[in-house]
Write a protein that holds these residues in place. Structure first.
Motif, short mmCIF file in Angstrom:
data_model
loop_
_atom_site.label_atom_id
_atom_site.label_comp_id
_atom_site.label_asym_id
_atom_site.label_seq_id
_atom_site.Cartn_x
_atom_site.Cartn_y
_atom_site.Cartn_z
N UNK A 246 -6.10 11.75 -7.88
CA UNK A 246 -6.74 11.94 -9.19
C UNK A 246 -8.10 11.25 -9.25
N UNK A 247 -8.19 10.04 -8.68
CA UNK A 247 -9.47 9.33 -8.66
C UNK A 247 -10.49 10.06 -7.80
N UNK A 248 -10.03 10.63 -6.68
CA UNK A 248 -10.95 11.38 -5.83
C UNK A 248 -11.45 12.64 -6.54
N UNK A 249 -10.59 13.31 -7.29
CA UNK A 249 -11.00 14.49 -8.05
C UNK A 249 -12.05 14.12 -9.09
N UNK A 250 -11.92 12.91 -9.67
CA UNK A 250 -12.89 12.46 -10.66
C UNK A 250 -14.20 12.00 -10.03
N UNK B 77 -14.54 9.50 -7.66
CA UNK B 77 -14.59 8.10 -7.27
C UNK B 77 -14.70 7.99 -5.75
N UNK B 78 -15.59 7.10 -5.29
CA UNK B 78 -15.73 6.86 -3.87
C UNK B 78 -14.64 5.94 -3.35
N UNK B 79 -14.74 5.61 -2.05
CA UNK B 79 -13.69 4.80 -1.42
C UNK B 79 -13.61 3.42 -2.06
N UNK B 80 -14.77 2.76 -2.30
CA UNK B 80 -14.76 1.42 -2.88
C UNK B 80 -14.22 1.44 -4.30
N UNK B 81 -14.62 2.45 -5.08
CA UNK B 81 -14.14 2.52 -6.46
C UNK B 81 -12.65 2.79 -6.51
N UNK B 82 -12.15 3.64 -5.60
CA UNK B 82 -10.71 3.89 -5.56
C UNK B 82 -9.95 2.62 -5.19
N UNK B 83 -10.51 1.85 -4.27
CA UNK B 83 -9.85 0.59 -3.90
C UNK B 83 -9.84 -0.37 -5.08
N UNK B 84 -10.96 -0.45 -5.79
CA UNK B 84 -11.08 -1.43 -6.88
C UNK B 84 -10.25 -1.05 -8.09
N UNK B 85 -10.13 0.24 -8.39
CA UNK B 85 -9.44 0.66 -9.62
C UNK B 85 -8.01 1.13 -9.41
N UNK B 86 -7.66 1.51 -8.17
CA UNK B 86 -6.31 2.02 -7.92
C UNK B 86 -5.54 1.13 -6.96
N UNK B 87 -6.13 0.89 -5.79
CA UNK B 87 -5.39 0.18 -4.74
C UNK B 87 -5.16 -1.27 -5.10
N UNK B 88 -6.23 -1.98 -5.46
CA UNK B 88 -6.10 -3.42 -5.69
C UNK B 88 -5.19 -3.77 -6.86
N UNK B 89 -5.27 -3.09 -8.03
CA UNK B 89 -4.32 -3.43 -9.10
C UNK B 89 -2.87 -3.28 -8.68
N UNK C 268 0.82 -1.21 0.00
CA UNK C 268 0.00 0.00 0.00
C UNK C 268 0.86 1.26 0.00
N UNK C 269 1.96 1.24 0.72
CA UNK C 269 2.80 2.43 0.80
C UNK C 269 3.56 2.68 -0.50
N UNK C 270 3.69 1.66 -1.33
CA UNK C 270 4.34 1.84 -2.62
C UNK C 270 3.37 2.30 -3.71
N UNK C 271 2.08 2.39 -3.38
CA UNK C 271 1.10 2.88 -4.36
C UNK C 271 1.18 4.41 -4.43
N UNK C 272 1.37 4.99 -5.60
CA UNK C 272 1.48 6.46 -5.70
C UNK C 272 0.22 7.15 -5.17
N UNK C 273 0.41 8.10 -4.28
CA UNK C 273 -0.72 8.82 -3.71
C UNK C 273 -1.41 9.69 -4.76
N UNK C 274 -0.68 10.07 -5.81
CA UNK C 274 -1.28 10.92 -6.84
C UNK C 274 -2.43 10.21 -7.54
#
Length: 315
Positions: free
Chosen positions: A208-212, A214-226, A198-204
């Motif tokens: 960017x997903x939050x600006x678009x 995206x909610x918490x679940x969508x950010x997890x599914x599209x950014x965090x999990x990949x 998780x700490x190696x995932x870019x915070x940017x």
């Protein structure tokens, strides 16, 4: 100062001659030997000896010399219902520990990755079970599960939920109780691995997903999990292998009882070797477990290689 040139260079290039490749650096082996020798002596050597022992009738206390019997131990093992029952219990144990272990560790890693107060203390406390030897963990949980004065039964009595029970001696409760201990003991290492991912995932990317929108679940599914998936697959595969080879924790808690309900394959092999003296037969069990672990590793590595080729754009 004019540079020194090789007068034969143009002729060599014109003739297509290649420069001789440097030979192997034999000196590098001296750097590898300090790490290689313990592996050969303590791991590879005993493994090869165990494989050789599986094809003999080695027993303790016999005066006759050990004989080579070929695949007879493996033939007997194929018809040993007790071993295959222990193998089934081992699979239930391994999956039953690995899956909750990963889910709980993922939730804990997501929590510890937030900007919380005293986060450093929470992270330190989260790895306490990992720092404890398995024997100590087993003894501690035997006290928790104690039918007379254990904290679990005392809590149930205080809440009016019954008089408690003997969790480690009941036929229906022994394996679930041991699985709970396995999840608690192995969760910290999974949490540490996932937290590092998780700490190696870019915070940017999250921003960017939050600006678009995206909610918490969508950010997890599209950014965090990949980004976390390679680490998750690796630690899950390792946990499955480690749990399948578990011995000390279950041995301290139940010694395989009651009635063999928690007798994992490694416990069965241990009993055959050191309680009944059937060293050759126990070595055959060990060979079967090595084969199973090798298959799991091959499947995992094949999946990782296939995933790497897809990410690299290789068809």
């Amino acid at each position: 100062m004019t540079p020194v040139t090789d007068p034969k260079g143009p002729a060599r290039r014109a003739s297509g001659a290649k420069r001789p490749r440097p030979g192997p650096d034999h000196g590098a082996w001296f750097l590898v030997l300090p790490a290689l020798i313990p592996i050969l002596v303590l791991s590879v050597g005993p493994l090869l000896y165990g494989v050789l022992l599986a094809f003999t009738d080695a027993q303790s206390g016999r005066t006759e010399p050990t004989r080579w019997i070929g695949t007879l131990n493996f033939q007997d093992l194929m018809h040993d219902t007790l071993f295959w029952e222990s193998f089934r219990i081992g699979l239930v144990w391994a999956v039953g520990v690995t899956v909750p272990q990963f889910l709980l560790a993922l939730g804990l890693a997501l929590l510890l990755n937030q900007n919380l107060r005293l986060r450093w203390l929470a992270r330190a406390l989260a790895i306490v079970p990992w720092a404890m030897p398995e024997v100590v963990v087993g003894i501690m949980w035997r006290l928790v599960y104690n039918p007379d004065a254990g904290i679990l039964n005392e809590t149930l009595r205080d809440l009016g939920l019954g008089d408690g029970r003997d969790w480690l001696s009941g036929l229906a409760t022994a394996l679930p109780a041991v699985i709970v201990v396995g999840v608690w003991a192995g969760m910290p290492q999974t949490t540490v691995a996932l937290l590092a991912g998780l700490q190696n995932t870019p915070r940017e990317l999250h921003e960017a997903a939050a600006v678009d929108g995206a909610g918490a679940w969508r950010r997890f599914r599209t950014v965090t999990w990949p980004a976390l998936r390679p680490v998750a697959l690796a630690i899950t595969a390792l946990n499955l292998i480690w749990n399948l080879n578990a011995f000390a924790l279950v041995y301290v808690l139940t010694s395989g009882g009651p009635g063999g309900r928690t007798r994992l394959p490694m416990l069965f092999a241990y009993e055959e070797a050191f309680r009944y003296g059937q060293f050759g037969y126990a070595a055959a069990m060990g060979c079967v477990m090595v084969a199973v672990v090798s298959v799991l590793l091959a499947v995992f590595l094949a999946g990782r290689l296939r995933g790497g080729l897809k990410e690299g754009g290789v068809a």
